[in-house]
Design an enzyme around this catalytic site. Structure first.
Site, PDB file in Angstrom:
ATOM      1  N   HIS A 192      -6.736  76.233 -74.626  1.00  0.00           N
ATOM      2  CA  HIS A 192      -7.774  77.350 -74.728  1.00  0.00           C
ATOM      3  C   HIS A 192      -7.381  78.703 -73.614  1.00  0.00           C
ATOM      4  O   HIS A 192      -7.598  79.635 -74.090  1.00  0.00           O
ATOM      5  CB  HIS A 192      -9.169  76.767 -74.212  1.00  0.00           C
ATOM      6  CG  HIS A 192      -8.886  75.687 -73.160  1.00  0.00           C
ATOM      7  ND1 HIS A 192      -9.598  74.448 -73.457  1.00  0.00           N
ATOM      8  CD2 HIS A 192      -8.235  75.541 -72.205  1.00  0.00           C
ATOM      9  CE1 HIS A 192      -9.279  73.482 -72.505  1.00  0.00           C
ATOM     10  NE2 HIS A 192      -8.444  74.424 -71.607  1.00  0.00           N
ATOM     11  N   CYS A 514     -26.735  87.515 -66.331  1.00  0.00           N
ATOM     12  CA  CYS A 514     -25.658  87.582 -65.556  1.00  0.00           C
ATOM     13  C   CYS A 514     -25.126  86.420 -64.816  1.00  0.00           C
ATOM     14  O   CYS A 514     -24.339  86.436 -63.811  1.00  0.00           O
ATOM     15  CB  CYS A 514     -25.613  88.722 -64.207  1.00  0.00           C
ATOM     16  SG  CYS A 514     -26.857  88.163 -63.142  1.00  0.00           S
TER      17      CYS A 514
HETATM   18  C1  PEP Z   1     -28.112  83.961 -60.704  1.00  0.00           C
HETATM   19  O1  PEP Z   1     -28.760  83.390 -60.065  1.00  0.00           O
HETATM   20  O2  PEP Z   1     -28.022  83.545 -61.746  1.00  0.00           O
HETATM   21  C2  PEP Z   1     -27.399  85.041 -60.098  1.00  0.00           C
HETATM   22  C3  PEP Z   1     -26.514  85.768 -60.860  1.00  0.00           C
HETATM   23  O3  PEP Z   1     -27.108  85.139 -58.854  1.00  0.00           O
HETATM   24  P1  PEP Z   1     -26.592  84.439 -57.724  1.00  0.00           P
HETATM   25  O4  PEP Z   1     -25.630  83.515 -58.527  1.00  0.00           O
HETATM   26  O5  PEP Z   1     -25.753  85.527 -56.741  1.00  0.00           O
HETATM   27  O6  PEP Z   1     -27.853  83.672 -57.189  1.00  0.00           O
END
Ligand code: PEP
Ligand code: MG
Length: 591
Positions: A192, A514
């Site tokens: 991978h 994200c």
């Molecule tokens: C999340 O909570 O998914 C995020 C991207 O923020 P952090 O990991 O900085 O809390």
């Protein structure tokens, strides 16, 4: 000089000092510069102190409710003072000049070997106590440095990574602009991570069987992906050959444009892939990996890295402006500080006027307490500085402002009022302020459940699955002892993501995701099936994501997601997901 023969999976020749990553034990081994020895020993000591406090606290609480159980922790407290444990780990740090995590792990192996020999079953059981204690020590060592990537950040730019195995999720956390190449014990041509190496142009040799045992941390090594070999202690000629190969002779602009080609599914649905970054100098890694923009800049690293910038508007403006210009024409989404009281207080010198009256109650500082936007709203003077700096920087390109840890509409209204106030400050100064999109992280279950209400108040959503998963499933993501329960494929999580996506679509606002989930190619495909088309991820994960998406049709992914949404258990979901994706040639190598 010694040559190890393996399988070259990504061409090129590089030289560097070896950093060892032993995945089986989840420990990174690297060499400590003599000047850092004291720092490393202090970390070990601090971890002991924190572990003791936690154990005593557990005991005190148990003594009130279940006195018979509280003695169970006597053994662990005694072990904390055992000369064979922490003093031995300190000796390993000193003698081998290695990091504390590695030393603690070594001691655990020594202890385990002794316990294996013991006939008495009661004593043999104490191995579990040692494992628990070592887990706690390692967890406490992680304070401030939490991922292999954070550790790799401490390395200089001439490192090569030698690992027993390198999974795509770990590989995705490595800053490949700093680490020049890698070699692994495991792997074959379709391994991978080999796919990742080729996409990133990182020379790599795999299938070496025991390189991670033969190579010493800090040893000079050449990785020759073209000739399928790794050379330990190379001659000056070998080093010169590596230096010559290191130069990419294509024009930089061509390489950059190739990497930044947008992603799309096989049937042509565009998928936006942005990068998550913590430090302004991560920008190079984001561009290198082919990110369209920055989907999450964790600006709190201005606070937690010790930079005195949190009350310096001009300095912050310069940093944000540099990022916006560096990423142009892509957009940059800056998340306002997401810190808790303790992190903020430790950065404010008590003499400063802004710190007046700031007396954090250490016992109450927590990741579920006064944190993120909640904290910013209690420090309007500091918050306004950050907002002014951001609004000024927005003049230089495409910027979005994002608020973390939001749980109600009221908080959004209050935060937007602060943006209006910061704008008014700038207008009074005679400065022009462009309109900047303002959005929120959806990372608290309450926000997910009221996404339809929040969507009317903001310009965009970003789903933060890292927090959403931990708060929804009640699992502390930093506590490795319950990490088994941290499950992105839990039906509750998938339903919440779908709910947020639908609320955003109805209100016609963009929504991206994200969390770390997006970095895993198999999970990413399911998220596309749930209708998401924008993601932000660790830069290293972007090239593989692009390749995997290009092999898949969006209608098939939607059908797969519909099927998965009917399933009741994580095991069933995982089985169906992997079976469906296993048919694909590329993903076979990735998952
Ligand atoms: C999340 O909570 O998914 C995020 C991207 O923020 P952090 O990991 O900085 O809390
Ligand atoms: Mg979060």
């Amino acid at each position: 000089m010694q040559r190890l023969k393996g399988i070259g999976v990504s061409p090129g020749v590089v030289a560097g000092r070896a950093v060892l990553l032993i995945q089986r034990a989840h420990v990174l081994r690297y060499q400590i510069a003599p000047a850092r020895l004291d720092h490393e020993l202090r970390r070990l000591d601090e971890s002991r102190g924190r572990s003791r406090e936690q154990l005593v606290d557990i005991q005190t609480r148990l003594a009130q409710r279940r006195p018979e159980l509280s003695q169970l922790f006597d053994a662990q407290l005694l072990m904390l003072d055992d000369p064979m444990l922490l003093p031995r780990a300190a000796a390993i740090v000193r003698e081998q000049r290695v990091n504390a995590e590695w030393a603690v792990q070594q001691v655990f192996h020594e202890f385990s070997a002794v316990f294996e020999e013991v006939a008495d079953p009661y004593l043999r059981e104490r191995k579990g106590d040692v494992a628990d204690l070592v887990g706690r020590l390692r967890m406490n060592l992680r304070q401030g440095v939490s991922t292999p990537r954070d550790l790799l950040r401490e390395l200089d730019e001439s490192s090569v990574l030698i690992a027993d195995e390198l999974t795509p999720s770990i590989a995705a956390q490595v800053d490949w602009t700093k680490v020049r190449g890698f070699a692994t014990d495991a792997g074959s041509r379709t391994y991978h991570t080999a796919i990742l190496a080729r996409s990133l142009d990182v020379p790599a040799v795999v299938g070496l069987h025991n390189a991670s045992e033969l190579v010493q941390a800090g040893q000079l090594v050449v990785i020759d992906g073209t000739a399928s070999e790794v050379i330990l202690d190379p001659t000056p000629e070998e080093l010169a050959r590596a230096a010559h190969h290191a130069d990419d002779h294509r024009p930089a602009a061509t390489v950059d444009a190739e990497r930044r080609r947008p992603a799309a599914t096989a049937d042509g649905v565009p998928i936006r892939l942005d990068a998550n970054i913590e430090f302004p100098d991560d920008l190079a890694a984001a561009r290198y990996a082919g990110a369209e923009g920055i989907g999450l800049y964790r600006s709190e690293f201005l606070v937690t890295s010790g930079v005195e910038d949190i009350r310096d508007e001009d300095r912050q403006y310069e940093i944000y402006r540099g990022m916006i210009e560096g990423m142009a024409p892509g957009s940059v989404t800056v998340r306002t500080f997401d810190v808790d009281e303790e992190q903020m207080a430790s950065r404010l010198s008590q003499q400063h006027p802004l710190a007046a009256g700031w007396e954090p109650d250490e016992a109450r500082a927590s990741r579920q307490g006064l944190r993120g936007l909640r904290l910013s709203l209690t420090r309007p003077d500091l918050f306004r500085i950050q907002l002014r700096a951001l609004l000024r920087a927005a003049r230089h390109g495409s910027l979005r402002i994002m608020f973390p840890f939001v749980s109600s509409v009221e908080q959004i209204r209050e935060a937007r009022a602060m943006v209006v106030a910061a704008t008014a400050d700038l207008v009074r100064r005679g400065e022009q302020v462009p309109r900047v999109p303002v959005g929120v992280m959806i990372e608290i279950p309450a926000a997910a459940y009221t996404a339809d209400l929040l969507a009317r108040e903001v310009d965009f959503f970003t789903i933060g699955t890292n927090d959403l998963i931990q708060y929804c499933l009640a699992v502390d993501r930093a506590d490795e002892r319950v990490s088994r329960l941290y499950e992105p494929l839990h039906p509750a999580i998938l339903r919440m993501i779908l709910m947020v996506r639908r609320a955003a679509s109805r209100q016609r606002i963009p929504v991206s995701l994200c969390g770390e989930m997006a970095s895993d190619p198999a999970l990413l495909t399911l998220l596309v099936g749930l209708g998401l088309t924008e993601f932000s991820m660790t830069p290293g994960a972007i090239p593989v994501a692009k390749q995997v998406l290009a092999e898949l049709r969006s209608d098939e992914l939607r059908a797969l997601a519909r099927q998965i949404l009917k399933l009741a258990t994580v095991d069933d979901i995982e089985r169906v997901l992997l079976a469906a994706l296993g048919r694909l040639t590329l993903i076979k190598g990735v998952i």
